[in-house]
Design a protein around this motif. Structure first.
Motif, short mmCIF file in Angstrom:
data_model
loop_
_atom_site.label_atom_id
_atom_site.label_comp_id
_atom_site.label_asym_id
_atom_site.label_seq_id
_atom_site.Cartn_x
_atom_site.Cartn_y
_atom_site.Cartn_z
N GLY A 218 55.85 43.57 24.54
CA GLY A 218 56.51 44.69 24.95
C GLY A 218 57.57 45.28 24.29
N PHE A 219 58.54 43.99 23.91
CA PHE A 219 59.85 44.71 23.58
C PHE A 219 59.39 45.00 22.09
CE2 PHE A 219 63.07 43.25 20.56
CZ PHE A 219 64.22 43.85 21.28
N PHE A 220 58.80 44.51 21.37
CA PHE A 220 58.46 44.94 19.95
C PHE A 220 57.74 45.87 19.88
CE2 PHE A 220 59.13 40.45 18.64
CZ PHE A 220 60.14 40.47 17.49
N GLU A 221 56.97 46.44 20.82
CA GLU A 221 56.34 47.63 20.89
C GLU A 221 57.21 48.73 20.93
OE1 GLU A 221 53.09 48.63 20.44
OE2 GLU A 221 52.13 46.83 20.17
N GLU A 222 57.88 48.73 22.04
CA GLU A 222 59.07 49.79 22.54
C GLU A 222 60.19 49.74 21.48
OE1 GLU A 222 58.65 51.76 24.97
OE2 GLU A 222 56.84 50.79 25.43
N ALA A 223 60.68 48.77 20.84
CA ALA A 223 61.56 48.71 20.01
C ALA A 223 61.16 49.31 18.58
CB ALA A 223 61.94 47.18 19.61
N LYS A 224 59.98 49.19 18.18
CA LYS A 224 59.33 49.84 16.91
C LYS A 224 59.23 51.39 17.10
CE LYS A 224 57.00 45.80 15.20
NZ LYS A 224 55.87 45.00 14.97
N LYS A 225 58.81 51.83 18.41
CA LYS A 225 58.78 53.17 18.82
C LYS A 225 60.01 53.81 18.49
CE LYS A 225 54.86 52.76 21.91
NZ LYS A 225 54.57 52.81 23.54
N LEU A 226 61.12 53.22 19.13
CA LEU A 226 62.31 53.78 19.05
C LEU A 226 63.00 53.91 17.80
CD1 LEU A 226 64.23 52.15 22.30
CD2 LEU A 226 63.60 54.40 22.14
N LEU A 227 62.84 52.76 16.89
CA LEU A 227 63.53 52.55 15.37
C LEU A 227 62.50 53.70 14.63
CD1 LEU A 227 63.51 48.88 14.94
CD2 LEU A 227 65.37 50.45 15.21
N GLY A 228 61.21 53.95 15.08
CA GLY A 228 60.63 55.02 14.17
C GLY A 228 60.83 56.51 14.66
N ALA B 256 68.48 36.49 38.62
CA ALA B 256 69.95 37.03 38.93
C ALA B 256 70.36 37.43 37.44
CB ALA B 256 70.72 36.00 39.39
N VAL B 257 70.06 36.61 36.51
CA VAL B 257 70.62 37.12 35.04
C VAL B 257 70.00 38.31 34.51
CG1 VAL B 257 70.64 36.32 32.56
CG2 VAL B 257 71.36 34.53 34.46
N SER B 258 68.58 38.49 34.76
CA SER B 258 68.08 39.55 34.38
C SER B 258 68.61 40.71 35.14
CB SER B 258 66.61 39.53 34.48
OG SER B 258 66.43 39.60 36.19
N LYS B 259 68.88 40.76 36.47
CA LYS B 259 69.62 41.75 36.99
C LYS B 259 70.99 42.02 36.50
CE LYS B 259 67.04 41.10 41.43
NZ LYS B 259 67.23 40.66 42.90
N ALA B 260 71.67 41.10 36.10
CA ALA B 260 73.25 41.45 35.54
C ALA B 260 72.93 42.06 34.50
CB ALA B 260 73.65 39.94 35.37
N ILE B 261 72.05 41.88 33.35
CA ILE B 261 71.80 42.28 32.36
C ILE B 261 71.44 43.82 32.37
CG2 ILE B 261 70.59 42.30 30.02
CD1 ILE B 261 70.17 39.28 30.27
N VAL B 262 70.41 44.23 33.36
CA VAL B 262 69.73 45.63 33.38
C VAL B 262 71.03 46.46 33.94
CG1 VAL B 262 68.00 46.89 34.76
CG2 VAL B 262 67.52 44.73 33.49
N LYS B 263 71.78 45.67 35.06
CA LYS B 263 73.02 46.43 35.76
C LYS B 263 74.08 46.99 34.58
CE LYS B 263 76.68 45.65 39.00
NZ LYS B 263 77.36 44.82 39.96
N ASN B 264 74.15 46.33 33.72
CA ASN B 264 75.30 46.68 32.58
C ASN B 264 74.61 47.21 31.29
OD1 ASN B 264 77.80 45.47 33.69
ND2 ASN B 264 76.23 43.82 34.07
N VAL B 265 73.36 47.49 31.19
CA VAL B 265 73.02 48.14 30.17
C VAL B 265 72.71 49.80 30.35
CG1 VAL B 265 71.99 46.23 28.85
CG2 VAL B 265 70.68 47.90 30.28
N ARG B 266 72.63 50.53 29.32
CA ARG B 266 72.44 51.98 29.78
C ARG B 266 70.91 52.34 29.67
NH1 ARG B 266 74.73 53.77 24.38
NH2 ARG B 266 73.28 52.10 23.92
N LYS B 267 70.49 53.55 30.39
CA LYS B 267 69.40 53.95 30.29
C LYS B 267 68.90 54.33 29.25
CE LYS B 267 66.42 57.78 32.19
NZ LYS B 267 66.53 58.89 33.09
N GLY B 268 67.72 53.98 28.73
CA GLY B 268 67.06 53.75 27.31
C GLY B 268 67.49 52.47 26.50
N ASP B 269 68.31 51.86 26.75
CA ASP B 269 68.27 50.45 26.07
C ASP B 269 67.20 49.70 26.61
OD1 ASP B 269 70.74 51.11 24.92
OD2 ASP B 269 72.06 50.48 26.66
N LEU B 270 66.75 48.73 25.93
CA LEU B 270 65.53 48.02 26.21
C LEU B 270 66.07 46.35 26.48
CD1 LEU B 270 63.08 48.52 23.26
CD2 LEU B 270 63.46 49.79 25.44
#
Length: 381
Positions: A237-247, A282-296
């Motif tokens: 899923g990460f590679f699919e979404e990241a490639k869309k953003l890069l393209g 808990a780590v996943s929640k900490a990461i999501v909490k501190n990134v912005r909308k639109g980051d993967l």
């Protein structure tokens, strides 16, 4: 075609509504999470039963059964409205629905048993049904611009039904009189009303079925592209979404942040995999909490996470990485008696085809962070 044949012919319309209701029930039994379908099915079935019964009645019988058939119509319409609202994450205001129903049924009782007036009953019932539909109208009006093609089609279909229901009594009031109908179920009005009802009901049903199929496809894709434990993107899923953003944003600047939980094997070995799962969540929640909308944010497997940061410079990317690191360090766990920390590697993405090499550079810096004592962010060689 004689009157009996006409009656049998018009029964095709409530029969069609009944079959649609049964189809919704089958869909709900298969897709148990789609509870709104059960309410829509209830609405279609109740409306079909009331229409079928009325199609076989004379004016005198319509008067005797006005309150009961009115109850079927009103609760059926409210059920559909409630189902539509549930899909929007809301409800159809049950208490207001009860109030509208009581007022409408009281007037129907008065104009059927005390001062019999078929013309007024038609107007009153139509207004009551329209008021039921209006209880959820704001969800379709306010969310219309933000939805996708299917959601917009659903909004248009439902708003069209509301308009039809409210315009019908206005047309009756201004362009007809109490003496115009004769036997209602023999009249052109009845046939026209049935025709409009089936067309609008079929339109709404087709849109709902299309949305249900779309939701199934999205759910299957979500299961395919997401990690079941943390609900983050998985590697695919990460590679699919990241490639869309890069393209789509070739002129933007991006960073990749890799994260690895320090001594995670020690947690699993000493407190068990259930405790390890709680740490991962808990780590996943900490990461999501501190990134912005639109980051993967993705979990690549085990204790490794990857973050795709959009449109910023190295200083901002480092600040986000440090916030995540501090959030993880400050998180406490009841199930383990040790502090959890994580190490990070940060790398820029220089070109649209540089995603894999950027992950490699970030991983190399993550390894340096581990070698230099862990619980830190490394952004240079």
């Amino acid at each position: 075609m004689n009157y009996q044949n006409i009656q049998l012919f018009v029964l095709i319309i409530p029969a069609s509504l009944l079959l649609l209701g049964i189809a919704f029930i089958i869909c709900q039994l298969i897709l148990r999470e789609q509870t709104f379908l059960a309410w829509v099915a209830n609405g279609y079935i109740l409306t079909a039963l009331a229409l079928a019964a009325q199609s076989l009645m004379s004016n005198q019988q319509l008067s005797h059964w006005a309150v009961i058939t009115g109850t079927f119509y009103l609760f059926g319409i409210w059920s559909i409205a409630h189902g539509m609202a549930l899909r929007k994450g809301s409800h159809a205001h049950p208490m207001m629905g009860v109030l509208i129903g009581l007022i409408t049924l009281s007037l129907l009782f008065y104009f059927s048993w005390i001062a019999e007036n078929l013309w007024l009953r038609i107007i009153i019932l139509s207004l009551g049904m329209g008021a039921m539909q209006l209880l959820v109208a704001k969800h379709f009006l306010t969310q219309y611009p933000d939805g996708d093609m299917f959601d917009r089609a659903l909004s248009i279909a439902y708003i069209s039904i509301i308009i039809y229901t409210l315009v019908r009594p206005i047309v009756i009031f201004f362009f007809s009189s109490p003496d115009n109908f004769g036997e209602l179920t023999k009249s052109n009005y009845w046939l026209l009303m049935l025709s409009a009802s089936i067309l609008l009901s079929l339109w709404l049903a087709l849109v709902i079925f299309a949305i249900t199929v779309r939701d199934i496809v999205l759910k299957l894709n979500d299961e395919r592209y997401r990690d079941p434990l943390t609900h983050l993107l998985n590697r695919r899923g990460f590679f699919e979404e990241a490639k869309k953003l890069l393209g789509s944003h070739t002129d933007s600047y991006y960073f990749l942040l890799t994260c690895d939980i320090d001594h995670f094997k020690h947690v699993n070995d000493n407190w068990g995999h259930l405790a390890g799962d709680k740490v991962l969540q808990a780590v996943s929640k900490a990461i999501v909490k501190n990134v912005r909308k639109g980051d993967l944010v993705a979990r690549f497997g085990g204790e490794e996470f990857v973050v795709f940061l959009r449109g910023m410079d190295i200083a901002d990317a480092r600040k986000i990485a440090e916030r995540i690191r501090e959030e993880i360090e400050q998180t406490t766990f009841n199930s383990i008696s040790t502090r959890v920390t994580a190490s990070f590697g940060l790398a820029d993405i220089a070109a649209s085809d540089d995603l894999v090499s950027a992950i490699g550079r970030a991983d190399a810096r993550l390894y340096n962070a581990k070698q230099n004592g862990r619980n830190q962010v490394c952004w240079n060689e």
